[in-house]
Design an enzyme around this catalytic site. Structure first.
Site, short mmCIF file in Angstrom:
data_model
loop_
_atom_site.label_atom_id
_atom_site.label_comp_id
_atom_site.label_asym_id
_atom_site.label_seq_id
_atom_site.Cartn_x
_atom_site.Cartn_y
_atom_site.Cartn_z
N LYS A 91 4.61 3.59 -5.11
CA LYS A 91 3.37 3.77 -4.29
C LYS A 91 2.63 2.81 -4.37
O LYS A 91 2.17 2.15 -5.63
CB LYS A 91 3.03 5.21 -4.93
CG LYS A 91 1.47 5.55 -4.00
CD LYS A 91 1.90 6.13 -2.69
CE LYS A 91 0.82 6.43 -1.78
NZ LYS A 91 0.74 4.93 -0.96
N GLN A 112 -0.28 -1.49 -10.55
CA GLN A 112 -0.32 -0.20 -9.72
C GLN A 112 0.48 0.83 -10.52
O GLN A 112 0.21 2.17 -10.58
CB GLN A 112 0.45 -0.46 -8.63
CG GLN A 112 0.17 0.71 -7.45
CD GLN A 112 -1.01 0.50 -6.59
OE1 GLN A 112 -1.42 -0.68 -6.32
NE2 GLN A 112 -1.77 1.40 -6.52
N LYS A 115 -2.07 2.08 -13.07
CA LYS A 115 -3.01 2.85 -12.30
C LYS A 115 -2.68 4.19 -11.63
O LYS A 115 -3.12 5.29 -12.02
CB LYS A 115 -3.39 1.93 -11.16
CG LYS A 115 -4.71 2.32 -10.35
CD LYS A 115 -4.70 1.86 -9.05
CE LYS A 115 -4.54 0.32 -8.97
NZ LYS A 115 -5.16 -0.27 -7.73
N LYS A 127 4.25 -2.75 -4.83
CA LYS A 127 3.29 -3.52 -4.02
C LYS A 127 4.03 -4.28 -3.08
O LYS A 127 5.17 -4.58 -3.37
CB LYS A 127 2.33 -4.18 -4.87
CG LYS A 127 1.13 -4.62 -4.15
CD LYS A 127 0.10 -3.61 -4.65
CE LYS A 127 -1.31 -3.67 -3.89
NZ LYS A 127 -2.26 -2.88 -4.26
N ASP A 167 -4.23 -2.49 1.69
CA ASP A 167 -4.68 -3.56 0.77
C ASP A 167 -5.56 -4.40 1.30
O ASP A 167 -5.78 -4.18 2.58
CB ASP A 167 -3.93 -3.94 -0.34
CG ASP A 167 -4.34 -4.57 -1.54
OD1 ASP A 167 -4.53 -3.78 -2.55
OD2 ASP A 167 -4.67 -5.78 -1.58
N ASN A 242 -13.32 -3.03 2.74
CA ASN A 242 -13.40 -1.43 2.70
C ASN A 242 -13.78 -0.87 1.38
O ASN A 242 -14.61 0.09 1.03
CB ASN A 242 -11.79 -0.91 3.11
CG ASN A 242 -11.73 0.42 2.42
OD1 ASN A 242 -11.21 0.74 1.74
ND2 ASN A 242 -12.27 1.23 3.53
N SER A 378 -4.67 8.78 -1.78
CA SER A 378 -3.15 8.43 -1.12
C SER A 378 -2.09 9.51 -1.46
O SER A 378 -1.54 10.26 -0.49
CB SER A 378 -2.38 7.35 -1.29
OG SER A 378 -3.26 5.99 -0.67
N1 GLU Z 1 -4.04 -0.95 -2.31
C1 GLU Z 1 -4.79 0.11 -3.07
C2 GLU Z 1 -4.70 -0.24 -4.65
O1 GLU Z 1 -4.81 -1.21 -4.81
C3 GLU Z 1 -4.20 1.42 -2.81
C4 GLU Z 1 -2.76 1.67 -2.56
C5 GLU Z 1 -2.26 2.99 -2.27
O2 GLU Z 1 -3.01 3.82 -1.72
O3 GLU Z 1 -0.92 3.37 -2.10
O4 GLU Z 1 -4.63 0.82 -5.22
#
Ligand code: GLU
Length: 446
Positions: A91, A112, A115, A127, A167, A242, A378
């Site tokens: 994800k 990610q 996170k 990503k 992103d 955003n 998400s």
């Molecule tokens: N690009 C966002 C991030 O850096 C969201 C990624 C997502 O919602 O999958 O976390």
């Protein structure tokens, strides 16, 4: 892995991933936090968890040919790096920006993983993106590019496999064109394959706002840990995309005054507080540069090539891009009385900047914790898609608030437990690594 093995391990990461400075930086920061955790769980070293996490499960690079409005063939490069799926399907977002290369995508995918683990939701990390520059491109060009990009990407993704989102350079418009092409190729209305969708076709309320709101909520929690709140504080938020827009909106709802924001051309200084409705009009509707904001607002001035971190504030939220805040900037902020920094962007602070903040006792919330509200929401969008349900704004925002409060608590308590009270970098890295590591041990050597 013992402390003395960390240096040779890091050298090996650099050797195996040459020229990928941002990836090296992201790995370094995590590795430096992990000594005590690896000592606590010998099984992690035995199973080479760190070594495996630093080797993405799959890296996909592909050609993206498309035709511009003049009828000329254009060729871009597409990427999807699927870093870790121990906790769930890969994800993470897609970034369309000329600076995108393999190292950038790997650093973002690596961040990610941690996170996503912090959110407590069942999502792994990945990503993707392209060096395509949407700036100045017509709507039709963006559509043709997205269709070509998805014509390759579709075979690698899926609701249970890999779920991209937006992103930098990828918002609801791009997700729409990508989803349309996926639906056409596969003949499946598989809503959960992408997140950040429009509200009429499977999107979730609050997803648009979530990253920025979440970052402001994380700042609120960092203050609350010291018995303080945002009411009456002065803040600056870099960026004007955003993440920045909704971070500003939430900070102001919580009582702060946001006096500056920025884009790559310069800084808007608005001591009366940023007018979010005007900012949305300029950036989201007109897709214009920030100087137009200042033209329309008496209290605001626009300064070209100015440094936003020299604007005095108590709270700073870097919400633009990686390495936008260096050691010098951190010192300016500290000298001007800033005591709270929460990263809305991914790795916006350089290692020198982070060190300066930590040494000065600034409450510093690293991106993988502070900006996790976007990907967490998400995951809430995926839940709604899976159950064919639709939640209210209030319900979803309350979930986001709980998630951010939990992430803050987890990082805060983990930092205390590991002998680094107040150090959210260590708290976030250790707590996230522990979650991913236990799952990887349980799933065996794969
Ligand atoms: N690009 C966002 C991030 O850096 C969201 C990624 C997502 O919602 O999958 O976390």
């Amino acid at each position: 892995m013992l402390d003395e093995k960390i240096e040779p391990f890091y050298d090996e990461v650099v050797r195996r991933n040459p020229g990928e400075a941002e990836y090296h930086q992201a790995v370094r920061e995590v590795v430096d936090s992990l000594g005590p955790l690896l000592a606590k769980h010998p099984r992690f070293a035995e199973r080479k968890i760190l070594e495996r996490i630093c080797e993405p499960e799959r890296q996909i690079i592909f050609r993206v040919p498309w035709i511009d409005d003049r009828g000329e063939v254009q060729i871009n490069r597409g990427y999807r790096v699927e870093v870790n799926s121990a906790l769930g399907p890969y994800k993470g977002g897609l970034r369309f920006h000329p600076s995108v290369n393999l190292g950038i995508v790997k650093f973002l995918g690596f961040e990610q993983v941690f996170k996503n683990a912090l959110t407590g939701m069942p999502i792994g990390g990945g990503k993707g993106g392209s060096d395509f520059d949407p700036k100045g491109r017509s709507d039709d060009e963006v559509m043709r590019f997205c269709q070509s990009f998805m014509t390759e990407l579709y075979r690698h993704i899926g609701e249970y496999t890999d779920v991209p989102a937006g992103d930098i350079g990828v918002g609801a418009r791009e997700i729409g064109y990508l989803f349309g092409q996926y639906k056409r190729i596969t003949n499946r209305y598989e809503s959960g394959v992408l997140t950040g969708k429009g509200l009429e076709w499977g999107g979730a309320l609050v997803r648009t706002e979530a990253t920025g709101y979440g970052t402001a909520l994380f700042a609120r929690e960092m203050l609350a840990a010291h018995g303080r709140d945002l009411d009456g504080l002065t803040a600056v938020v870099s960026g004007s995309g955003n993440v920045a827009i909704y971070a500003i909106e939430k900070l102001q709802q919580l009582g702060a005054t946001v006096v500056a924001c920025s884009d790559s051309d310069g800084v808007v200084h608005d001591p009366a507080g940023i007018d979010v409705a005007l900012l949305k009009q300029v950036k989201e509707v007109e897709r214009a540069r920030l100087d137009r904001y200042a033209e329309r607002r008496d209290s605001a001035t626009h300064r070209q090539a100015a440094n936003i971190w020299e604007v005095p504030c108590q709270v700073a939220l870097p919400c633009a891009t990686q390495n936008e805040l260096n050691g010098y900037d951190a010192k300016s902020l500290i000298d001007n009385g800033c005591t709270v920094v929460a990263e809305g962007a991914n790795m916006p602070t350089t290692p020198e900047g982070v060190r300066a903040f930590l040494d000065a006792g600034v409450a510093f919330g690293p991106g993988k914790a502070a900006n996790a509200g976007g990907v967490a929401t998400s995951a809430l969008e995926m839940q709604q898609n899976a159950s064919r349900d639709r939640w209210t704004f209030e319900h979803t925002e309350a979930r986001l608030d709980d998630i951010m409060t939990d992430i803050h608590r987890l990082c805060f308590e983990t930092a205390e437990e590991f002998g680094a009270p107040g150090n959210y970098v260590i708290g976030a890295n250790v707590a996230a690594f522990e979650r991913v590591g236990h799952a990887m041990v349980a799933l065996g050597l794969i």
